[in-house]
Motif scaffolding. Structure first.
Motif, PDB file in Angstrom:
ATOM      1  N   TYR A  22       0.844  -1.178   0.000  1.00  0.00           N
ATOM      2  CA  TYR A  22       0.000   0.000   0.000  1.00  0.00           C
ATOM      3  C   TYR A  22       0.888   1.239   0.000  1.00  0.00           C
ATOM      4  O   TYR A  22       2.083   1.162   0.205  1.00  0.00           O
ATOM      5  CB  TYR A  22      -0.942  -0.001   1.206  1.00  0.00           C
ATOM      6  CG  TYR A  22      -1.741  -1.272   1.346  1.00  0.00           C
ATOM      7  CD1 TYR A  22      -2.206  -1.969   0.237  1.00  0.00           C
ATOM      8  CD2 TYR A  22      -2.029  -1.800   2.594  1.00  0.00           C
ATOM      9  CE1 TYR A  22      -2.943  -3.146   0.371  1.00  0.00           C
ATOM     10  CE2 TYR A  22      -2.764  -2.967   2.738  1.00  0.00           C
ATOM     11  CZ  TYR A  22      -3.213  -3.632   1.626  1.00  0.00           C
ATOM     12  OH  TYR A  22      -3.933  -4.776   1.755  1.00  0.00           O
ATOM     13  N   ARG A  44      -5.478  -0.336  -2.877  1.00  0.00           N
ATOM     14  CA  ARG A  44      -6.175  -0.728  -4.123  1.00  0.00           C
ATOM     15  C   ARG A  44      -6.831   0.478  -4.804  1.00  0.00           C
ATOM     16  O   ARG A  44      -7.952   0.400  -5.280  1.00  0.00           O
ATOM     17  CB  ARG A  44      -7.200  -1.824  -3.842  1.00  0.00           C
ATOM     18  CG  ARG A  44      -6.592  -3.134  -3.379  1.00  0.00           C
ATOM     19  CD  ARG A  44      -7.595  -4.254  -3.295  1.00  0.00           C
ATOM     20  NE  ARG A  44      -8.754  -3.998  -2.482  1.00  0.00           N
ATOM     21  CZ  ARG A  44      -8.835  -4.195  -1.175  1.00  0.00           C
ATOM     22  NH1 ARG A  44      -7.797  -4.666  -0.515  1.00  0.00           N
ATOM     23  NH2 ARG A  44      -9.945  -3.942  -0.522  1.00  0.00           N
ATOM     24  N   GLU A 103      -7.980  -2.011   5.535  1.00  0.00           N
ATOM     25  CA  GLU A 103      -8.319  -2.966   4.474  1.00  0.00           C
ATOM     26  C   GLU A 103      -9.826  -3.189   4.404  1.00  0.00           C
ATOM     27  O   GLU A 103     -10.393  -3.329   3.313  1.00  0.00           O
ATOM     28  CB  GLU A 103      -7.586  -4.295   4.708  1.00  0.00           C
ATOM     29  CG  GLU A 103      -6.104  -4.207   4.458  1.00  0.00           C
ATOM     30  CD  GLU A 103      -5.336  -5.444   4.861  1.00  0.00           C
ATOM     31  OE1 GLU A 103      -4.293  -5.692   4.223  1.00  0.00           O
ATOM     32  OE2 GLU A 103      -5.761  -6.161   5.804  1.00  0.00           O
ATOM     33  N   ALA A 106     -11.286  -0.337   2.519  1.00  0.00           N
ATOM     34  CA  ALA A 106     -11.055  -0.526   1.088  1.00  0.00           C
ATOM     35  C   ALA A 106     -12.000  -1.590   0.533  1.00  0.00           C
ATOM     36  O   ALA A 106     -12.548  -1.435  -0.562  1.00  0.00           O
ATOM     37  CB  ALA A 106      -9.598  -0.911   0.824  1.00  0.00           C
ATOM     38  N   ASP A 107     -12.240  -2.658   1.300  1.00  0.00           N
ATOM     39  CA  ASP A 107     -13.180  -3.703   0.874  1.00  0.00           C
ATOM     40  C   ASP A 107     -14.595  -3.124   0.726  1.00  0.00           C
ATOM     41  O   ASP A 107     -15.298  -3.417  -0.240  1.00  0.00           O
ATOM     42  CB  ASP A 107     -13.209  -4.859   1.875  1.00  0.00           C
ATOM     43  CG  ASP A 107     -11.922  -5.666   1.885  1.00  0.00           C
ATOM     44  OD1 ASP A 107     -11.130  -5.560   0.918  1.00  0.00           O
ATOM     45  OD2 ASP A 107     -11.698  -6.406   2.869  1.00  0.00           O
ATOM     46  N   ASP A 110     -14.722  -1.066  -2.338  1.00  0.00           N
ATOM     47  CA  ASP A 110     -14.791  -1.962  -3.502  1.00  0.00           C
ATOM     48  C   ASP A 110     -16.227  -2.441  -3.703  1.00  0.00           C
ATOM     49  O   ASP A 110     -16.741  -2.465  -4.819  1.00  0.00           O
ATOM     50  CB  ASP A 110     -13.873  -3.183  -3.331  1.00  0.00           C
ATOM     51  CG  ASP A 110     -12.401  -2.863  -3.544  1.00  0.00           C
ATOM     52  OD1 ASP A 110     -12.088  -1.832  -4.182  1.00  0.00           O
ATOM     53  OD2 ASP A 110     -11.559  -3.659  -3.064  1.00  0.00           O
TER      54      ASP A 110
END
Length: 174
Positions: A22, A44, A103, A106-107, A110
């Motif tokens: 990252y 991401r 994370e 970010a998930d 997404d």
């Protein structure tokens, strides 16, 4: 008060995120009344705004690591506390938890993007279905109009035939 400790914690977080591939991004924000640097951790492609703040809890000064769960950089109501000092553990012991929270954000982003794409695709399909229905309605209306014209013409010819027959009968009688 805890500036040196905060710098060490942030340095450890930066090393941890970089080891996972990252990135760290610092952006100078001149759009405010006073210039300010905003720290992002990029996972991401998602820029997650982060803060390391000193807060007061039960009269004690503690450090809190917060991040912006949503992509609204100036709305503090969207901040999420990833970890903070507690009576029994220090923030330094929660670096893994902080990375997990980042994370997770970010998930979520997404998933929001995926849902957004699905919704756009669904709207596009709905618009296409409505367009096809409208075309079919117009085609059927054109067929109805043509058929109606043919029926009118047939009625007109039938009326002419009836009148012709009446005139023929009159002539024969006369």
């Amino acid at each position: 008060e805890q500036e040196d400790r905060a710098i060490r914690i942030y340095a450890t977080i930066i090393k941890a995120i970089q080891s996972k591939g990252y990135e760290l991004m610092i952006v100078k924000d001149d759009n405010r009344h006073y210039p300010k640097c905003i720290t992002y951790i990029v996972i991401r492609g998602h820029k997650i705004q982060t803060y390391l703040r000193e807060a007061t809890s039960h009269g004690n000064k503690i450090l809190k690591f917060e991040c912006n769960e949503y992509e609204h950089p100036y709305r503090s109501s969207y901040d999420k506390c990833a970890a903070q000092d507690s009576k029994y553990t220090k923030l330094e012991d929660k670096i893994e938890r902080i990375i997990e929270v980042l994370e997770g954000i970010a998930d979520k982003r997404d998933e929001w993007e995926r849902q957004s794409k699905l919704e756009k695709e669904r709207r596009k399909q709905e618009e296409e279905r409505k367009r096809r229905e409208e075309e079919e309605r117009k085609r059927l209306q054109a067929l109805k109009d043509t058929e109606l014209e043919k029926v009118k013409e047939l009625i007109f010819k039938a009326d002419r035939l009836k009148i012709s027959n009446i005139i023929r009968e009159y002539i024969e009688e006369f």
